[in-house]
Write a protein that holds these residues in place. Structure first.
Motif, PDB file in Angstrom:
ATOM      1  N   GLN A 254       0.900  -1.252  -0.048  1.00  0.00           N
ATOM      2  CA  GLN A 254      -0.131  -0.050   0.160  1.00  0.00           C
ATOM      3  C   GLN A 254       0.722   1.191   0.062  1.00  0.00           C
ATOM      4  O   GLN A 254       0.421   2.324  -0.497  1.00  0.00           O
ATOM      5  N   LYS A 255       2.005   1.139   0.581  1.00  0.00           N
ATOM      6  CA  LYS A 255       2.851   2.327   0.602  1.00  0.00           C
ATOM      7  C   LYS A 255       3.377   2.789  -0.985  1.00  0.00           C
ATOM      8  O   LYS A 255       3.883   4.199  -0.846  1.00  0.00           O
TER       9      LYS A 255
ATOM     10  N   GLN B  99      -1.766   4.634   4.705  1.00  0.00           N
ATOM     11  CA  GLN B  99      -0.544   3.965   3.792  1.00  0.00           C
ATOM     12  C   GLN B  99      -0.510   4.431   2.563  1.00  0.00           C
ATOM     13  O   GLN B  99       0.854   4.456   2.221  1.00  0.00           O
ATOM     14  N   ALA B 100      -1.492   4.869   1.988  1.00  0.00           N
ATOM     15  CA  ALA B 100      -1.293   5.596   0.589  1.00  0.00           C
ATOM     16  C   ALA B 100      -0.664   6.902   0.759  1.00  0.00           C
ATOM     17  O   ALA B 100      -0.697   7.439   1.886  1.00  0.00           O
ATOM     18  N   ASP B 101       0.055   7.555  -0.254  1.00  0.00           N
ATOM     19  CA  ASP B 101       0.492   8.648   0.098  1.00  0.00           C
ATOM     20  C   ASP B 101       1.482   8.890   1.314  1.00  0.00           C
ATOM     21  O   ASP B 101       1.535   9.938   1.920  1.00  0.00           O
TER      22      ASP B 101
ATOM     23  N   GLN C 123       2.580  11.332   5.579  1.00  0.00           N
ATOM     24  CA  GLN C 123       2.845  11.138   7.238  1.00  0.00           C
ATOM     25  C   GLN C 123       4.272  11.053   7.467  1.00  0.00           C
ATOM     26  O   GLN C 123       4.674  11.077   8.573  1.00  0.00           O
ATOM     27  N   HIS C 124       5.139  10.597   6.770  1.00  0.00           N
ATOM     28  CA  HIS C 124       6.546  10.102   6.873  1.00  0.00           C
ATOM     29  C   HIS C 124       7.611  10.780   6.440  1.00  0.00           C
ATOM     30  O   HIS C 124       8.920  10.742   6.731  1.00  0.00           O
ATOM     31  N   GLY C 125       7.407  11.703   5.367  1.00  0.00           N
ATOM     32  CA  GLY C 125       8.427  12.591   4.732  1.00  0.00           C
ATOM     33  C   GLY C 125       9.485  11.529   4.254  1.00  0.00           C
ATOM     34  O   GLY C 125      10.488  12.158   3.816  1.00  0.00           O
TER      35      GLY C 125
END
Length: 216
Positions: A84-85, A189-191, A195-197
């Motif tokens: 999904q990532k 989990q997409a985009d 969230q995580h840069g």
């Protein structure tokens, strides 16, 4: 002569399933400052799955620069988290007016847009034309969709250039799409970068060839 014969005698069935042209924009997942205009020629395999041949232009000299797969939210939710990532959501891209069907009246395309706003895409770019490559070179690059935050915003000059070519207004399209409902749930989990840069990139490594490899 071969081209003429093929056109007359071969079915070319997969190609003939392409029935939609979409123009939008994409960012490189490993370098979001690099942004390109993309032209997706879409074939629908079923209600939950679309596949797109992606070109740099819709002219006869257009270069095939990648492929995008688009799935419904139902299919996306069934994917493993690590998979999904690699995918992006389409809600912002559509509601902002960046996703357009050139020369198709908005009223005709809106029902399809309402469905697409709930989908997810995975786009691999195989030809990085923005850096001047004359041929498809190196590993494919994962692409991400425009978003309404920091690095996800598309450069105004790119949008204006596209709008001038097709005599459209992205701002007007955005206003007309306010009534398109936001998805009730966009999987975080997409985009992943939001969230995580962090993005994702493919590297090419030499490896030993195996005669028998476990699959999957």
């Amino acid at each position: 002569m071969l081209d003429t014969g093929a056109g007359m005698l071969q079915s070319l069935k997969p190609v003939k399933q392409i029935n939609q042209h979409v123009c939008t924009f994409a960012h490189y997942a490993h370098d979001p400052g690099r942004q390109i205009e993309t032209h997706h020629f879409v074939a629908r395999l079923n209600q939950d799955f679309l596949q797109c041949a992606v070109y740099d232009t819709d002219s006869a000299s257009g270069r095939l620069i990648g492929v995008e797969y688009i799935v419904s939210d139902k299919i996306f939710e069934s994917l493993p988290p690590d998979e999904q990532k690699l995918w992006h959501s389409h809600a912002y891209e559509i509601k902002s007016g960046l996703w357009v069907n050139p020369r198709i009246p908005e009223i005709v395309g809106k029902p399809e847009l309402e469905n697409l706003a709930k989908t997810y895409g995975k786009f691999w770019c195989t030809w990085q034309i923005d850096r001047g490559d004359k041929l498809p070179l190196g590993a494919p690059a994962l692409m991400m969709s425009p978003q309404g935050v920091n690095l996800g915003r598309v450069r105004p000059d790119l949008v204006q250039k596209r709008d001038d070519r097709y005599n459209i207004s992205t701002d007007a399209l955005r206003a007309s799409r306010l009534e398109i409902e936001e998805p009730e749930w966009i999987n975080p989990q997409a985009d992943y970068w939001k969230q995580h840069g962090k993005g994702f990139a493919i590297d090419i490594n030499q490896t030993e060839m195996k005669k028998i490899t476990p699959f999957p």
